[in-house]
Design an enzyme around this catalytic site. Sequence first.
Site, PDB file in Angstrom:
ATOM      1  N   LYS A  31       7.608   2.640   1.675  1.00  0.00           N
ATOM      2  CA  LYS A  31       7.868   1.448   0.886  1.00  0.00           C
ATOM      3  C   LYS A  31       8.767   0.451   1.639  1.00  0.00           C
ATOM      4  O   LYS A  31       8.791  -0.724   1.314  1.00  0.00           O
ATOM      5  CB  LYS A  31       8.542   1.817  -0.438  1.00  0.00           C
ATOM      6  CG  LYS A  31       7.796   2.819  -1.306  1.00  0.00           C
ATOM      7  CD  LYS A  31       6.543   2.248  -1.907  1.00  0.00           C
ATOM      8  CE  LYS A  31       6.033   3.008  -3.124  1.00  0.00           C
ATOM      9  NZ  LYS A  31       5.896   4.448  -2.986  1.00  0.00           N
TER      10      LYS A  31
HETATM   11  C1  LIG Z   1       4.861   5.184  -3.463  1.00  0.00           C
HETATM   12  C2  LIG Z   1       4.598   6.488  -2.821  1.00  0.00           C
HETATM   13  C3  LIG Z   1       3.314   7.053  -2.804  1.00  0.00           C
HETATM   14  C4  LIG Z   1       2.156   6.396  -3.509  1.00  0.00           C
HETATM   15  O1  LIG Z   1       1.790   5.181  -2.916  1.00  0.00           O
HETATM   16  P1  LIG Z   1       0.861   4.140  -3.712  1.00  0.00           P
HETATM   17  O2  LIG Z   1       0.823   2.944  -2.860  1.00  0.00           O
HETATM   18  O3  LIG Z   1       1.522   3.895  -5.039  1.00  0.00           O
HETATM   19  O4  LIG Z   1      -0.463   4.796  -3.885  1.00  0.00           O
HETATM   20  C5  LIG Z   1       3.138   8.227  -2.125  1.00  0.00           C
HETATM   21  N1  LIG Z   1       4.164   8.860  -1.520  1.00  0.00           N
HETATM   22  C6  LIG Z   1       5.404   8.356  -1.526  1.00  0.00           C
HETATM   23  C7  LIG Z   1       6.489   9.112  -0.848  1.00  0.00           C
HETATM   24  C8  LIG Z   1       5.677   7.156  -2.167  1.00  0.00           C
HETATM   25  O5  LIG Z   1       6.914   6.661  -2.177  1.00  0.00           O
END
Ligand SMILES: *Cc1c(COP(=O)(O)O)cnc(C)c1O
Length: 440
Positions: A113
């Site tokens: 993120k």
């Molecule tokens: C947000 C997240 C996901 C999922 O990603 P999306 O884009 O919502 O599908 C998977 N793993 C981790 C560690 C995350 O922080």
Amino acid sequence: MSRTEPLFYASTRARSPAVEISQAIAAGLAPDGGLYVPEVLPRIDPAAFDPQGSIAATATTLLAPFFAGDPLADELAAICAEAFVFDAPLRPLPQHPNSLMLELFHGPTSAFKDFGARFLAACLQRLPRADNRPLTILVATSGDTGAAVGAAFHRRPGVRVVILYPDGKVSPRQAHQLGSFGDNVTALRVDGRFDDCQRMVKAALNDAALQAQVPMSSANSISLGRLLPQMSYYAHNALRWWRAHGEPLNFIVPTGNLGNALACLWVREMGLPVGEVRLACNANATLADYFGGAEYTPRDAVATLANAMDVGAPSNFERLRWTFPNPSALRQLLHAECVDDATIRQTIATHARQHGEVFCPHTATAMHLLDQLRAAGDAASWAVVATAHAAKFESVVEPLLGHPLDVPPALATMLQRPATALPLAATDAALHDWLLARGA
Ligand SMILES: *Cc1c(COP(=O)(O)O)cnc(C)c1O
């Protein structure tokens, strides 16, 4: 289309006017409640990229057509240089031949993120604003988004961040991270689930009267300012792989709201050498059921060990449908599978014991899909997407290993700071009243 031709963004619900990318990024959600998508997905020639370039250089080339004609176009290289200050290495895994790990956890909060949050912050900082009241960035998080957005906007002038997370449903280290920023970042622990947080944020953003009092924007994965930069690490690594091996690279993506996987699919639709894409889900079966042939049925999320993927109504599904309007073609194109908590635990424990490789619970869902492919005799080149560092999920991972994990330095620094979060009821009215009292 040519790169200088301006690109406009429409709503997936087609009831709002098309806008420039600056406006789409500033707004987050379209006024009709839909998600912004480019009117056409640009195509790009693999030869357009500098083979020696950094990931920031790849991002600048890749995203240029998306910013064509926009005031931010001239700033794009600077935005990418500011956002992509850590790498996304592709590392061979010892477990199976032709198996790789795309490590997306080298940013300040140890999850992928960070890429999107930093890019969004760099964009919003450069957008002219009509009024000089601070902009409130609202973000609902199941754990990782909130920390990444908090870190990306921390101490930036003219912005404040309000993070909503489901109390008791994030890991102790995630909760600490979320509450550790202070200054212009506030954490609200909501007495409910992630879906409640997401609903409350949407309701606030769509409330015109509230917007007039408290100018707000979103930083959830619905924001194009987060989705687009996530394409960069797929493009960068798929291109490198293709130059070295002459074949597209296949990816297995741990999936919740579908933002990360959709970024990968858009890279392929642009004409870059991404091969097959598989979605690894936790016990939340909305996508697996759909790709198994059932009607699309959003539902309440169930809590799992892979909590950042606890999503019952994946917000980017509207964008997926826009990208692939024919349902049967879409079902042929993608494969989604659920991995339950017992299998997540077993995958983490087995790989740690046999290979000394430790995965976070999200990454473990994708690793399990790769184990299954190898067991079935598949010999293709697959990259498992590692979405977070295992040390962020110590309460799940450490008991399986029987020893503590090393904590990456950035995470360790954050954990040393004190943390506070304010309690909030899980109603739209509670957030509305809090924002009016604390936000105007
Ligand atoms: C947000 C997240 C996901 C999922 O990603 P999306 O884009 O919502 O599908 C998977 N793993 C981790 C560690 C995350 O922080």
